[in-house]
Scaffold this active site. Structure first.
Site, PDB file in Angstrom:
ATOM      1  N   SER A  40       0.816  -1.279   0.111  1.00  0.00           N
ATOM      2  CA  SER A  40       0.033   0.136   0.034  1.00  0.00           C
ATOM      3  C   SER A  40       0.937   1.251  -0.125  1.00  0.00           C
ATOM      4  CB  SER A  40      -0.875  -0.106   1.213  1.00  0.00           C
ATOM      5  OG  SER A  40      -1.897   1.003   1.247  1.00  0.00           O
TER       6      SER A  40
ATOM      7  N   HIS B 219      -7.576  -4.962  -1.379  1.00  0.00           N
ATOM      8  CA  HIS B 219      -6.280  -4.244  -1.188  1.00  0.00           C
ATOM      9  C   HIS B 219      -5.542  -5.159  -0.064  1.00  0.00           C
ATOM     10  CE1 HIS B 219      -3.647  -0.764  -1.075  1.00  0.00           C
ATOM     11  NE2 HIS B 219      -3.925  -0.770   0.184  1.00  0.00           N
TER      12      HIS B 219
ATOM     13  N   GLU C  97      -9.659  -4.022  -5.600  1.00  0.00           N
ATOM     14  CA  GLU C  97      -9.282  -3.366  -4.874  1.00  0.00           C
ATOM     15  C   GLU C  97      -9.375  -1.771  -5.518  1.00  0.00           C
ATOM     16  OE1 GLU C  97      -5.062  -2.517  -3.840  1.00  0.00           O
ATOM     17  OE2 GLU C  97      -4.723  -4.352  -5.090  1.00  0.00           O
TER      18      GLU C  97
END
Length: 594
Positions: A284, A413, A383
């Site tokens: 991320s 995600h 995601e």
């Protein structure tokens, strides 16, 4: 028996394979039409949700009589989760490979971004820090480390921050090694103490991975993300250093980048670890920061690591991808309004929003990818970052970077944080293959034998009284460090597989994975075309060494049988081994000559 294999000659498989090719070619044309929008840093794409001039709302003042809002939120969330659970039971999951855990997780997070008046950064940090329960086994060794940040005469955007360092500021992190790696290191270190250490040409190449955790730049820590860093160390047989960088809003861009650069240079300059043996990895926001680190090192003529592993990297702070809307109903990321006070972009960039929103070190998708090391990029098709990650891989490929982009069907995600998902083991097995088998063929510099002083420094840091034994999900193990001395069975098995290539573009070579459950369905690998259709034959191993492209994953079944053989994972000519749990996924691998 679980198998990840190339398409068979069965008519239904062939028809579906052609349909996938047609869809992929359409997707490629869409990406080619968009790529120009990201080639000019400082100019926002037409679809940008965040713009430099956007004004952010102040956090509303909470009053005691607002407590009823919490009750309403909890009641509505319980109702939503109950409804989703019933729908999952009666009509099936919202995504076909999801179990009830993923359905409930998605339901819990869906719509959370619409209730930001009930939250602030400290409360989110407290929620993220909640741990599990029960006595876990000892799967890895963790050693916390604190080090002083030196003035290193950094160049470029970090020059002024570096000049402020006095050598008193401290950063922290932790070393992680899997049980088998720790047992091996203990044996080698003890042999060295009695003068028996000798060079073994058959010894696996030593790797160190600098892992940078995610958390939207304002939450998360090395400890909280052990659920990723522990299996990363286990699967890759590497020593992982997980960094605690400063978080927003207390520290804004480019402060976290300064911390990442400091941690990397500490590995290379202070611990004397060869850059050729180092990888950078992150998830991320940590994936975006990892990419920014690679770009900074290249731009300022520092030795770059051998490669990168990026898990759902956040690389576009303009939020210009259409998937921010199309996948919001499925993903686990709370989608905040651009002008919301909880928007992590505003917290990370702070007063520098107008200046840095499209800076390549903040939004790497706008950067120059030329001369970056090989990258393994993993993402999910469910995601909200799906579009920007696909564009990232596309831009890197156009710049000549050797990329393998894996897109997992039904993956949310950073699905690597959910071990109950069927694609979890496949993803980490792919990281293992990338580190141990693929990267040595692709990286520019040859991995080196660690200098004696590097081994001594790492031995001193890892083998200390502060060391802890943790489980695969990051919890402290009940057996303590002694539990790491227990033997561990190896159930890895190598299987042969048929090679195949995309009938549309002719590129691609595949390998298969199997497990030890004969009643499990087979899972198919299909190949995603990298460019316009052609009749080029499948590339040989020499061509495959030059580069890799995109992976797409979906579920199928079949009853094909496989012959078995034993040995270590080999890539790309042979199949790879894995000790997988019940995994019903299809992977599509695409390799191309860059």
């Amino acid at each position: 028996m679980i198998v990840i294999s190339c398409p068979t000659g069965h008519p239904t498989h062939k028809e579906e394979h052609y349909d996938n090719q047609e869809a992929c070619c359409k997707e490629l044309k869409r990406l080619e039409a968009l790529v120009e929008h990201y080639s000019h840093p400082g100019i926002a794409p037409p679809s940008a949700r965040m713009t430099p001039s956007l004004k952010i709302h102040e956090q509303p003042q909470w009053k005691l009589w607002h407590a009823y809002k919490y009750a309403l939120f909890v009641a509505s969330k319980v109702t939503q989760m109950t409804g989703d659970a019933l729908a999952h039971t009666i009509w099936g999951p919202r995504k076909k490979s999801w179990g009830i855990q993923m359905t409930l997780m998605s339901s819990l997070m869906r719509g959370a971004g619409q209730h930001t008046e009930l939250m602030d950064v400290p409360s989110i940090r407290a929620f993220m820090g909640m741990g599990g329960f029960g006595p876990p086994p000892a799967d890895a060794l963790v050693t916390p480390v604190t080090f002083q940040v030196k003035r290193r005469r950094l160049r470029g955007i970090l020059e002024s921050l570096d000049a402020e360092e006095t050598g008193t500021r401290e950063l922290s992190g932790e070393w992680l090694v899997g049980k088998r790696t720790w047992q091996r290191l203990q044996t080698e270190w003890k042999a060295a103490q009695v003068g028996q250490r000798t060079h073994n040409p058959h010894k696996p190449t030593e790797r160190v991975i600098l892992y940078i955790h995610g958390g939207a730049y304002y939450v998360g820590s090395a400890e909280e993300k052990r659920i990723i860093s522990v299996p990363l160390a286990q699967y890759t047989d590497a020593r992982v250093f997980s960094l605690n960088y400063r978080l927003a809003p207390e520290c804004t861009f480019p402060g976290p980048l300064h911390d990442a650069v400091s941690a990397y240079l500490r590995l290379t300059e202070d611990l004397h670890i060869p850059p050729e043996n180092i990888l950078v990895s992150g998830d991320s926001a940590g994936g975006g920061l990892s990419l920014a680190l690679l770009m900074y090192l290249r731009d300022n003529h520092y030795p770059v690591p051998a490669g990168g592993i990026l898990m759902s990297p956040w690389v576009d702070m303009t939020m210009s991808g259409a998937s921010w809307d199309s996948n919001a109903a499925y993903d686990v990321i709370p989608v905040f309004s651009p002008d919301d006070h909880m928007n992590p972009i505003a917290n990370y960039l702070g007063a520098g929003m107008e200046k840095y929103l499209m800076h390549p070190y903040a939004s790497p998708i706008f950067g120059d990818f030329k001369d970056l090391p090989p990258l393994l990029i993993q993402s999910g098709d469910s995601e909200v970052l799906q579009d920007e990650i696909t564009m990232l891989a596309n831009r890197a490929e156009l710049a000549g970077v050797k990329v393998r982009h894996e897109e997992y069907e039904d993956g949310v995600h950073v699905f690597q944080t959910f071990p109950f998902l069927k694609i979890w083991h496949v993803a980490f097995m792919s990281m293992r293959n990338f580190v141990l088998d693929t990267l040595p063929q692709l990286q520019r510099g040859v991995p080196l034998v660690f200098p004696e002083k590097a081994e001594r420094f790492m031995e001193t840091e890892m083998d200390s009284d502060a060391s802890l034994a943790v489980s695969a999900d990051g919890r402290i193990a009940s057996a303590g460090v002694k539990g790491l001395d227990e033997e561990e069975d190896d159930h890895s098995t190598l299987y042969d597989s048929d090679d195949d290539h995309c009938t549309g573009c002719g590129h691609g070579k595949t390998w298969s994975l199997e497990q030890h459950h004969p009643d499990e369905p087979e899972v198919k690998i299909s190949v995603v075309p990298p460019s316009s259709p052609s009749s080029t034959p499948a590339p040989d191993a020499a061509v495959l060494e030059k580069g890799m492209k995109r992976v797409s994953i979906s579920s199928r079944s079949s009853s094909r049988s496989r012959s078995r053989s034993r040995g270590p994972p080999i890539f790309p000519e042979k199949s790879a081994s894995a000790a997988l749990q019940a995994t019903h996924v299809d992977m599509a691998w695409q390799f191309w000559a860059s």
